[in-house]
Design a protein around this motif. Structure first.
Motif, short mmCIF file in Angstrom:
data_model
loop_
_atom_site.label_atom_id
_atom_site.label_comp_id
_atom_site.label_asym_id
_atom_site.label_seq_id
_atom_site.Cartn_x
_atom_site.Cartn_y
_atom_site.Cartn_z
N GLY A 267 0.82 -1.20 0.00
CA GLY A 267 0.00 0.00 0.00
C GLY A 267 0.85 1.25 0.00
O GLY A 267 2.07 1.19 0.17
N GLN A 268 0.19 2.39 -0.22
CA GLN A 268 0.89 3.68 -0.29
C GLN A 268 2.07 3.62 -1.26
O GLN A 268 3.11 4.23 -1.05
CB GLN A 268 1.36 4.12 1.10
CG GLN A 268 0.25 4.56 2.03
CD GLN A 268 -0.50 5.78 1.56
OE1 GLN A 268 -1.48 5.66 0.79
NE2 GLN A 268 -0.08 6.96 1.96
N ALA B 88 -10.53 7.54 3.62
CA ALA B 88 -11.88 7.10 4.01
C ALA B 88 -12.94 7.70 3.10
O ALA B 88 -13.85 7.00 2.64
CB ALA B 88 -12.14 7.49 5.47
N SER B 89 -12.85 8.99 2.82
CA SER B 89 -13.86 9.62 1.96
C SER B 89 -13.74 9.13 0.53
O SER B 89 -14.76 8.97 -0.17
CB SER B 89 -13.74 11.15 2.02
OG SER B 89 -12.50 11.59 1.50
N LEU C 283 -9.70 2.40 7.73
CA LEU C 283 -9.57 0.94 7.77
C LEU C 283 -10.92 0.25 7.64
O LEU C 283 -11.06 -0.74 6.91
CB LEU C 283 -8.89 0.53 9.08
CG LEU C 283 -7.41 0.86 9.19
CD1 LEU C 283 -6.92 0.58 10.61
CD2 LEU C 283 -6.59 0.07 8.19
N ALA C 284 -11.93 0.75 8.35
CA ALA C 284 -13.24 0.09 8.34
C ALA C 284 -13.89 0.16 6.96
O ALA C 284 -14.35 -0.86 6.42
CB ALA C 284 -14.15 0.73 9.39
N ILE C 285 -13.93 1.34 6.36
CA ILE C 285 -14.62 1.49 5.07
C ILE C 285 -13.83 0.80 3.97
O ILE C 285 -14.40 0.08 3.13
CB ILE C 285 -14.84 2.97 4.75
CG1 ILE C 285 -15.69 3.62 5.83
CG2 ILE C 285 -15.52 3.12 3.38
CD1 ILE C 285 -15.77 5.14 5.72
N ASP D 186 -9.34 -2.35 -3.95
CA ASP D 186 -8.61 -2.72 -2.74
C ASP D 186 -7.55 -1.69 -2.38
O ASP D 186 -6.96 -1.75 -1.29
CB ASP D 186 -7.98 -4.09 -2.90
CG ASP D 186 -6.98 -4.15 -4.04
OD1 ASP D 186 -7.30 -3.64 -5.13
OD2 ASP D 186 -5.89 -4.71 -3.85
N ARG D 187 -7.29 -0.72 -3.26
CA ARG D 187 -6.25 0.27 -2.98
C ARG D 187 -6.56 1.08 -1.73
O ARG D 187 -5.63 1.51 -1.02
CB ARG D 187 -6.04 1.21 -4.17
CG ARG D 187 -7.18 2.19 -4.45
CD ARG D 187 -6.95 2.92 -5.76
NE ARG D 187 -7.91 3.99 -6.02
CZ ARG D 187 -9.08 3.80 -6.61
NH1 ARG D 187 -9.47 2.58 -6.97
NH2 ARG D 187 -9.88 4.84 -6.82
N PHE D 188 -7.83 1.29 -1.45
CA PHE D 188 -8.17 2.10 -0.27
C PHE D 188 -7.77 1.39 1.01
O PHE D 188 -7.15 1.98 1.90
CB PHE D 188 -9.67 2.42 -0.27
CG PHE D 188 -10.10 3.24 -1.45
CD1 PHE D 188 -9.78 4.58 -1.52
CD2 PHE D 188 -10.82 2.67 -2.49
CE1 PHE D 188 -10.16 5.36 -2.60
CE2 PHE D 188 -11.22 3.43 -3.58
CZ PHE D 188 -10.87 4.77 -3.64
N TRP D 189 -8.12 0.09 1.12
CA TRP D 189 -7.73 -0.64 2.31
C TRP D 189 -6.22 -0.78 2.39
O TRP D 189 -5.62 -0.59 3.46
CB TRP D 189 -8.37 -2.03 2.35
CG TRP D 189 -7.93 -2.77 3.58
CD1 TRP D 189 -8.48 -2.69 4.83
CD2 TRP D 189 -6.81 -3.66 3.70
NE1 TRP D 189 -7.79 -3.48 5.72
CE2 TRP D 189 -6.76 -4.08 5.05
CE3 TRP D 189 -5.86 -4.14 2.81
CZ2 TRP D 189 -5.78 -4.96 5.52
CZ3 TRP D 189 -4.89 -5.01 3.28
CH2 TRP D 189 -4.86 -5.42 4.61
N ARG D 190 -5.57 -1.11 1.27
CA ARG D 190 -4.12 -1.28 1.28
C ARG D 190 -3.43 0.01 1.71
O ARG D 190 -2.50 0.01 2.53
CB ARG D 190 -3.63 -1.72 -0.10
CG ARG D 190 -3.98 -3.16 -0.44
CD ARG D 190 -3.33 -3.63 -1.73
NE ARG D 190 -3.91 -3.04 -2.91
CZ ARG D 190 -3.38 -2.06 -3.63
NH1 ARG D 190 -2.22 -1.52 -3.25
NH2 ARG D 190 -3.98 -1.58 -4.70
#
Length: 417
Positions: free
Chosen positions: A212-213, A261-262, A350-352, A372-376
């Motif tokens: 991630g990142q 998150a947004s 993390l939750a969203i 999946d990029r958001f969670w990663r």
């Protein structure tokens, strides 16, 4: 020093960029949204994850966002903390890694635009308004902790300062113009220097291979006998850092996670409206009509709104603190407010980022959507500074009346620096 020209320009500098000079806070927010729209489109392509964010970084510069902290007397906006925080949040909603490039740039720039030296302030104000970007090379691997560092700035036989060492987690440095380096002197005194990314002996490696990142380009930088301009060396005197010394990077970390998150919420809503199918037991034609999905999206939205609200409050307190830096109670409130924003943004991202797939269905996990990029990004970024220790300070204040601090002050005090 008596002339600004005594601060030397970087060797083999990149060609000049066409850069917008931002004149108002509202203009900065509009510029962030315009850049974010392009960056978000690039981020949707899973192939972009394996590419250096060259275009994205250049957008940060050409939009003028990298120069908004320059003070008005040097031709800049002198943006409020609230505006700087909002621009990092907006960019991070599009791509958390690119948001981190902007985050670390602002952290490094803050020290330069407020430097004691008039020459340094003037020189770097021009550099920032020209779109030059800053990276950091602070952390090292292999030591007992992040303060156990081997990089050194020492004087050679000809009386020149030379920098030698290796850094990792050097966010933004691969694509930066200037790199801020922490180093110790020959006697072990902590300090640092600024060196051109293009100077002889500076080698940046594209070896940031986290899941991630990825666009934060936080890999290795090597320094091999790099000559340091003494006019921009930054020695650090003994004694603890200011109590709120890390509050600025902390609030910008919260901005990154709030943005992630947004961005995840927006992506989930878009997928539900354009690609998802209603569940067979729901009795509705569209997933956006399913009560259970509506309720869960409501939970996501509340989490984002809570993160954004605490972030705005912390930014406003920060602007008050800038006007009254010696107000102890205000400093306490700032540390507590930023810790709260960090906790709420951590939770929301993390939750969203993880849970959205439970609403979108199996097809949403296909690589082509890159959802999946958001969670990663959230999972990797939230490891940066453990929330458990932000909560420790908050809890100790409420339970035992212990003034909340930050690990820079505490660690340095323990080391007797």
């Amino acid at each position: 020093m008596s002339h600004v020209s005594e601060v030397r320009a970087p060797a083999a500098a990149e060609p000049a960029r066409a850069v917008t000079i931002i004149r108002s806070d509202d203009e900065a927010i509009r510029a962030a949204h315009a850049a974010a729209a392009i960056i978000a489109e690039l981020a949707r392509d899973p192939a972009s994850e394996k590419q250096l964010p060259v275009r994205q970084a250049d957008l940060l510069s050409s939009s003028g966002l990298t120069g908004i902290s320059v003070r008005p007397e040097y031709g800049g906006l002198g943006a409020s903390i609230r505006t700087i925080v909002d621009t990092v949040r907006i960019i991070s909603a599009a791509d958390g890694g690119v948001g981190q490039i902007l985050q670390i740039h602002h952290v490094m720039a803050r020290g330069l635009v407020n430097a004691e030296s008039e020459e340094v302030r003037a020189f770097f104000s021009r550099e920032l308004l020209a779109g030059k970007r800053l990276g950091n090379a602070l952390a090292e691997v292999g030591g007992k902790n992040k303060f156990d560092q081997k990089t050194r700035v020492e004087t050679d036989a000809e009386g020149r300062l030379r920098l030698n060492g290796a850094k990792f987690y050097a966010t933004g440095s691969y694509l930066a113009d200037w790199i801020s380096v922490s180093a110790r002197g020959a006697d072990g005194t902590p300090g640092g220097a600024l060196v051109s990314r293009h100077a002889p002996g500076v080698t940046a490696l594209d070896d940031w291979h986290a899941y991630g990142q990825r666009h934060s380009v936080s890999g290795t930088v090597l320094f091999d006998n790099v000559e340091v301009d003494p006019s921009i060396q930054t020695p650090r005197g003994k004694g603890p850092f200011p109590r709120t010394g890390l509050t600025f990077p902390q609030i910008l970390h919260a901005a990154i996670d709030t943005g992630i998150a947004s961005g995840a919420l927006a992506a989930a809503i878009d997928y539900l409206n354009t690609h998802a199918r209603a569940w067979v037991e729901s009795g509705v034609e569209r997933p956006t009509e399913e009560p259970l999905i509506i309720n869960r999206i409501g939970q996501y939205a509340v989490a984002v709104r809570a993160a954004e609200a605490t972030l705005r409050y912390a930014a406003d307190v920060f602007d008050q603190h800038r006007a009254a830096p010696d107000d102890h109670d205000l400093a306490t409130e700032l540390i507590l407010a930023v810790a709260t924003a960090r906790a709420k943004s951590d939770e929301a991202s993390l939750a969203i980022g993880s849970d959205l797939f439970s609403l979108l269905g199996a097809s949403s996990s296909l690589e082509k959507w890159n959802l999946d990029r958001f969670w990663r990004n959230a999972r990797v970024h939230t490891t940066h500074d453990p929330i458990r220790w932000r909560l420790q300070h908050v809890g100790n204040f409420y339970l035992n009346g212990v003034d909340p601090g930050e690990y820079n002050q505490i660690t340095q005090a323990r080391q007797g620096l």
